[in-house]
Design a protein around this motif. Structure first.
Motif, PDB file in Angstrom:
ATOM      1  N   ALA A 108       0.864  -1.073   0.162  1.00  0.00           N
ATOM      2  CA  ALA A 108      -0.143  -0.009  -0.054  1.00  0.00           C
ATOM      3  C   ALA A 108       0.863   1.078  -0.141  1.00  0.00           C
ATOM      4  O   ALA A 108       1.722   1.405   0.943  1.00  0.00           O
ATOM      5  N   LEU A 109       0.733   1.968  -0.945  1.00  0.00           N
ATOM      6  CA  LEU A 109       1.547   3.324  -1.016  1.00  0.00           C
ATOM      7  C   LEU A 109       0.892   4.532  -0.692  1.00  0.00           C
ATOM      8  O   LEU A 109      -0.340   4.638  -0.948  1.00  0.00           O
ATOM      9  N   LEU A 110       1.505   5.284   0.447  1.00  0.00           N
ATOM     10  CA  LEU A 110       0.827   6.389   1.082  1.00  0.00           C
ATOM     11  C   LEU A 110       1.240   7.706  -0.038  1.00  0.00           C
ATOM     12  O   LEU A 110       0.517   8.378  -0.427  1.00  0.00           O
ATOM     13  N   ASP A 111       2.757   7.805   0.000  1.00  0.00           N
ATOM     14  CA  ASP A 111       3.216   9.021  -0.951  1.00  0.00           C
ATOM     15  C   ASP A 111       4.454   8.541  -1.548  1.00  0.00           C
ATOM     16  O   ASP A 111       5.150   7.629  -1.382  1.00  0.00           O
TER      17      ASP A 111
ATOM     18  N   GLU B 211      10.797 -10.111 -14.466  1.00  0.00           N
ATOM     19  CA  GLU B 211      11.491  -9.025 -14.077  1.00  0.00           C
ATOM     20  C   GLU B 211      11.463  -7.807 -15.462  1.00  0.00           C
ATOM     21  O   GLU B 211      11.648  -6.651 -15.203  1.00  0.00           O
ATOM     22  N   GLU B 212      11.195  -8.435 -16.356  1.00  0.00           N
ATOM     23  CA  GLU B 212      10.880  -7.344 -17.651  1.00  0.00           C
ATOM     24  C   GLU B 212       9.636  -6.523 -17.339  1.00  0.00           C
ATOM     25  O   GLU B 212       9.434  -5.519 -18.131  1.00  0.00           O
ATOM     26  N   LYS B 213       8.738  -7.065 -16.473  1.00  0.00           N
ATOM     27  CA  LYS B 213       7.504  -6.503 -16.571  1.00  0.00           C
ATOM     28  C   LYS B 213       7.312  -5.527 -14.950  1.00  0.00           C
ATOM     29  O   LYS B 213       8.001  -5.962 -14.120  1.00  0.00           O
ATOM     30  N   SER B 214       6.657  -4.515 -14.964  1.00  0.00           N
ATOM     31  CA  SER B 214       6.696  -3.706 -13.800  1.00  0.00           C
ATOM     32  C   SER B 214       5.198  -3.057 -13.649  1.00  0.00           C
ATOM     33  O   SER B 214       4.699  -2.723 -14.670  1.00  0.00           O
ATOM     34  N   LEU B 215       4.897  -2.843 -12.414  1.00  0.00           N
ATOM     35  CA  LEU B 215       3.643  -2.202 -12.367  1.00  0.00           C
ATOM     36  C   LEU B 215       3.876  -1.005 -11.481  1.00  0.00           C
ATOM     37  O   LEU B 215       4.334  -1.174 -10.085  1.00  0.00           O
ATOM     38  N   ILE B 216       3.611   0.255 -11.776  1.00  0.00           N
ATOM     39  CA  ILE B 216       3.825   1.538 -11.164  1.00  0.00           C
ATOM     40  C   ILE B 216       2.711   1.815 -10.033  1.00  0.00           C
ATOM     41  O   ILE B 216       1.490   1.663 -10.719  1.00  0.00           O
ATOM     42  N   LEU B 217       3.029   2.005  -8.904  1.00  0.00           N
ATOM     43  CA  LEU B 217       1.881   2.481  -8.019  1.00  0.00           C
ATOM     44  C   LEU B 217       1.994   4.180  -7.734  1.00  0.00           C
ATOM     45  O   LEU B 217       3.137   4.532  -7.679  1.00  0.00           O
ATOM     46  N   VAL B 218       1.023   4.602  -7.758  1.00  0.00           N
ATOM     47  CA  VAL B 218       0.872   6.064  -7.029  1.00  0.00           C
ATOM     48  C   VAL B 218       0.264   6.201  -5.787  1.00  0.00           C
ATOM     49  O   VAL B 218      -0.574   4.975  -5.570  1.00  0.00           O
ATOM     50  N   PRO B 219       0.161   7.163  -5.226  1.00  0.00           N
ATOM     51  CA  PRO B 219      -0.572   7.274  -3.862  1.00  0.00           C
ATOM     52  C   PRO B 219      -1.883   6.884  -3.788  1.00  0.00           C
ATOM     53  O   PRO B 219      -2.517   7.474  -4.720  1.00  0.00           O
ATOM     54  N   GLY B 220      -2.092   5.973  -2.851  1.00  0.00           N
ATOM     55  CA  GLY B 220      -3.743   5.700  -2.602  1.00  0.00           C
ATOM     56  C   GLY B 220      -3.962   4.021  -3.291  1.00  0.00           C
ATOM     57  O   GLY B 220      -4.870   3.481  -3.017  1.00  0.00           O
TER      58      GLY B 220
ATOM     59  N   TYR C 157      -0.553  -9.518  -4.233  1.00  0.00           N
ATOM     60  CA  TYR C 157      -0.145 -10.479  -5.157  1.00  0.00           C
ATOM     61  C   TYR C 157      -0.607 -11.787  -4.437  1.00  0.00           C
ATOM     62  O   TYR C 157      -0.031 -12.128  -3.238  1.00  0.00           O
ATOM     63  N   ALA C 158      -1.417 -12.677  -5.294  1.00  0.00           N
ATOM     64  CA  ALA C 158      -1.824 -13.925  -4.581  1.00  0.00           C
ATOM     65  C   ALA C 158      -1.981 -14.901  -5.670  1.00  0.00           C
ATOM     66  O   ALA C 158      -2.536 -14.482  -6.848  1.00  0.00           O
ATOM     67  N   GLY C 159      -1.762 -16.146  -5.798  1.00  0.00           N
ATOM     68  CA  GLY C 159      -2.173 -17.219  -6.776  1.00  0.00           C
ATOM     69  C   GLY C 159      -1.597 -16.889  -8.126  1.00  0.00           C
ATOM     70  O   GLY C 159      -1.881 -17.098  -9.205  1.00  0.00           O
ATOM     71  N   GLY C 160      -0.193 -16.148  -7.953  1.00  0.00           N
ATOM     72  CA  GLY C 160       0.455 -15.673  -9.093  1.00  0.00           C
ATOM     73  C   GLY C 160       0.262 -14.491  -9.955  1.00  0.00           C
ATOM     74  O   GLY C 160       0.416 -14.128 -11.191  1.00  0.00           O
ATOM     75  N   LYS C 161      -0.956 -13.838  -9.451  1.00  0.00           N
ATOM     76  CA  LYS C 161      -1.361 -12.610 -10.016  1.00  0.00           C
ATOM     77  C   LYS C 161      -1.442 -11.192  -9.219  1.00  0.00           C
ATOM     78  O   LYS C 161      -1.324 -11.479  -7.904  1.00  0.00           O
ATOM     79  N   LEU C 162      -0.870 -10.245  -9.718  1.00  0.00           N
ATOM     80  CA  LEU C 162      -1.329  -8.952  -9.365  1.00  0.00           C
ATOM     81  C   LEU C 162      -2.656  -8.338  -9.493  1.00  0.00           C
ATOM     82  O   LEU C 162      -3.004  -8.194 -10.554  1.00  0.00           O
ATOM     83  N   ASN C 163      -3.349  -7.848  -8.391  1.00  0.00           N
ATOM     84  CA  ASN C 163      -4.653  -7.099  -8.522  1.00  0.00           C
ATOM     85  C   ASN C 163      -4.564  -5.856  -7.630  1.00  0.00           C
ATOM     86  O   ASN C 163      -3.869  -5.933  -6.331  1.00  0.00           O
ATOM     87  N   LYS C 164      -5.090  -4.611  -8.134  1.00  0.00           N
ATOM     88  CA  LYS C 164      -5.372  -3.521  -7.234  1.00  0.00           C
ATOM     89  C   LYS C 164      -6.416  -3.634  -6.498  1.00  0.00           C
ATOM     90  O   LYS C 164      -7.575  -4.298  -7.014  1.00  0.00           O
TER      91      LYS C 164
END
Length: 341
Positions: free
Chosen positions: A218-221, A232-241, A246-253
């Motif tokens: 969880a990202l505050l700021d 490693e070639e893939k990434s997900l950028i998080l912004v505040p809020g 990550y569970a079961g091999g998947k990333l979910n917001k």
């Protein structure tokens, strides 16, 4: 074989510094070792000055024995023994000189090995059930470590190295911002390794929860990048809020209030229509209690509200009154017996 008191009668400076019992007494004294070495000095007063000199040499090293595990300590002693084995010299007048020379060699070996281990050893901090701890990292970053969690990091961070920490459990991090402008250099990067994720940071505040085969960030700021270690070639950028699971091999917001999600560090817990089964998991993760219910339907009840988590018994009683339950701790089995009233 355990040494008899008489064995120490002819001890030299070299013998003392090669004696494991003496080294432990100087570096990690106990009541048993105090009694032993006080008895030796009383029995052989002539050793008092030699013991004092040996203590001074060992203490001047400031060698941190506690950073070595048992295997590493044995390897260290084997190395010292191999490098300080001396041939016996029959001429009496050279004995004192050879003892001091051996001690000087040993000091050099100990000092070099001590520097090597203290520089490259990792610091590991583990919190017990029910207790949090503030950890100050080498760069000035701060970590609030939740109960039943641990963090690992290098004792020192070099100017050309990435700042890295390894976290299991839950932690809130406030990272020191080193990047000002231009390309990001290695020492300006900050990477948290947790579960199957690498979390890369450039100056930010965020929460990491890695329990029960599930990792949540969880990202505050600020700004962070999540990378799966096997992708490693893939990434997900998080912004505040943002909160990502990550569970079961998947990333979910996840749509969750970040401030409420990180409130544990201030001794408060916010629940919004949360099933009791999830709250009981929290009891086990944070306080170490196994939960036993007399009716499985209790696990499906849901709870909303704000509660203090600073005192576990008050926390349990608050939930019991809110949901009309009986929560009885069994200290012998460290179990919570939960029944419907």
């Amino acid at each position: 074989m355990k040494k008899q008191l008489s064995d120490y009668q002819s001890y030299t400076l070299n013998d003392l510094i090669n004696d494991k019992s003496f080294m432990l007494w100087v570096s990690q004294p106990t009541d048993e070792l105090d009694i032993k070495w006080i008895s030796i000095q009383k029995a052989y007063p002539s050793l008092t000055s030699i013991i004092a000199e040996a203590k001074r040499i060992v203490l001047s090293l400031r060698f941190e024995v506690e950073i070595l595990d048992k295997k590493e300590q044995q390897e260290l002693w084997n190395t010292i023994a191999a490098r300080t084995t001396l041939s016996s010299i029959p001429v009496r007048k050279f004995r004192l000189w050879s003892s001091y020379a051996a001690a000087a060699i040993l000091v050099g070996v100990l000092f070099a090995v001590g520097l090597l281990y203290s520089s490259f050893q990792q610091v590991t901090i583990q919190t017990p059930y029910g207790q949090m701890q503030i950890v100050n990292l080498p760069d000035g970053s701060k970590v609030t470590l939740n109960a039943n969690s641990n963090i690992k990091y290098d004792r020192s961070w070099e100017d050309n190295e990435i700042r890295e920490v390894w976290i299991e459990g839950e932690a809130f991090l406030r990272v020191n911002h080193l990047h000002k402008n231009g390309p990001v250099k290695d020492h300006q990067r900050f990477v948290v390794h947790t579960g199957a994720l690498n979390v890369e940071v450039i100056g930010t505040s965020f929460n990491v929860n890695d329990r029960r085969g599930r990792t949540e960030v969880a990202l505050l700021d600020g700004k962070i990048s999540l990378v799966l270690r096997n992708q490693e070639e893939k990434s997900l950028i998080l912004v505040p809020g943002d909160i990502v699971e990550y569970a079961g091999g998947k990333l979910n917001k996840k749509p969750t209030n970040v401030v409420e999600y990180t409130s544990w560090k201030d001794g408060k817990l916010y629940f919004r229509d949360v099933p009791l089964s999830k709250i009981f998991n929290y009891f086990e993760d944070i306080y170490g209690y196994k939960v036993s219910v007399d009716d499985p339907k209790i696990l499906k009840r849901r709870l909303s509200g704000t509660m203090s988590s600073k005192n576990e018994m008050v926390f349990f009683e608050t939930i019991a009154r809110t949901l009309n339950l009986s929560i009885t701790p069994n200290k012998a089995s460290h179990e919570l017996i939960i029944k419907a009233k």
